[in-house]
Design an enzyme around this catalytic site. Sequence first.
Site, PDB file in Angstrom:
ATOM      1  N   LYS A  38       0.804  -1.214   0.000  1.00 43.90           N
ATOM      2  CA  LYS A  38       0.000   0.000   0.000  1.00 43.90           C
ATOM      3  C   LYS A  38       0.842   1.271   0.000  1.00 43.90           C
ATOM      4  CE  LYS A  38      -3.955  -2.167   0.069  1.00 43.90           C
ATOM      5  NZ  LYS A  38      -4.849  -2.163  -1.105  1.00 43.90           N
ATOM      6  N   SER A 261      -2.517 -12.291   4.292  1.00 44.82           N
ATOM      7  CA  SER A 261      -2.912 -12.184   2.880  1.00 44.82           C
ATOM      8  C   SER A 261      -1.816 -12.708   1.961  1.00 44.82           C
ATOM      9  CB  SER A 261      -3.265 -10.739   2.529  1.00 44.82           C
ATOM     10  OG  SER A 261      -2.166  -9.873   2.722  1.00 44.82           O
TER      11      SER A 261
END
Length: 296
Positions: A38, A261
């Site tokens: 991110k 994840s």
Amino acid sequence: MKNRLSDYVGNTPLIPITLGNYTVWCKCEFMNPGGSVKDRMATYILNDAEKNRDLKLGATLCEATSGNTGIAFAMLAAERGYKMKIIMPRNMSKERKNIFKFYGAELIEVDDGDFDFAIQLRDDMCKEFGYFNCNQFHNPLNIEAHYKTTGPEIIKQWSMWQGIVPDVLICGTGTGGTIMGTSKYLKEHLPDLKVVAVEPEESAVMSGGEPGLHGIQGIGDGSKFLVDLDEIDDVVTVATECAKDTARLLARKYGYFVGISAGANINAAFKWLRDNDKRHAITFLCDRGERYFSCL
């Protein structure tokens, strides 16, 4: 000259993990300064806003997040002299919450798994108080960031592996920016590449199911958001416990201390290669494992 921490976002290594006849090539996004993929999107959005003079020194940023985007923006806010307000479902890991606070960001919690309300609250606060809306879930710059940075990096790195052609890009989807932006660039150079999305088994929205609570923080946030399913060849679901087990395996067998994840991505990648009789997948090790101690 690079004189800020965020100048070093990106250019992460692409490292193979091989099991039997199958190889998954891992883009090591946990090596970004803020510890996750991110960082790319957050830096790109703020750079664009500053270039267009949409931000003034001391402005307040506001974002709804499951964690990593909030961490990325909190890091950048500290670096650049902004204030940061983060809205997040309370069932995310306490490590994430502590990281926000250490950066000096303000955390506002909503009900477990309620990303729709978190997004609505963000929009309302930005409108009422004039905060800068980072808008990760609907911002086309999220896709553009990966088209301009992640995709070109992979193609450049792949050129070192002569004679090997990747079969598939496999990626978990939170906002969808990573998979859409990266795949768009890769397919311009690798037109036969398949694109596969990963989502939690407990919240299999793209597979036609209903949103549900799960433990793979960062993906499966209850909506497709930026994902264009017409550009996705397949969707693979991974159960939370399988993703956690794979994350543990990555640490103990390969030395990759990464998040849940990332475990889901690796699990899905080897599963897809096996089921489709293919050899080479590209995926992402999305973030660092330290922010999941309370979950693992």
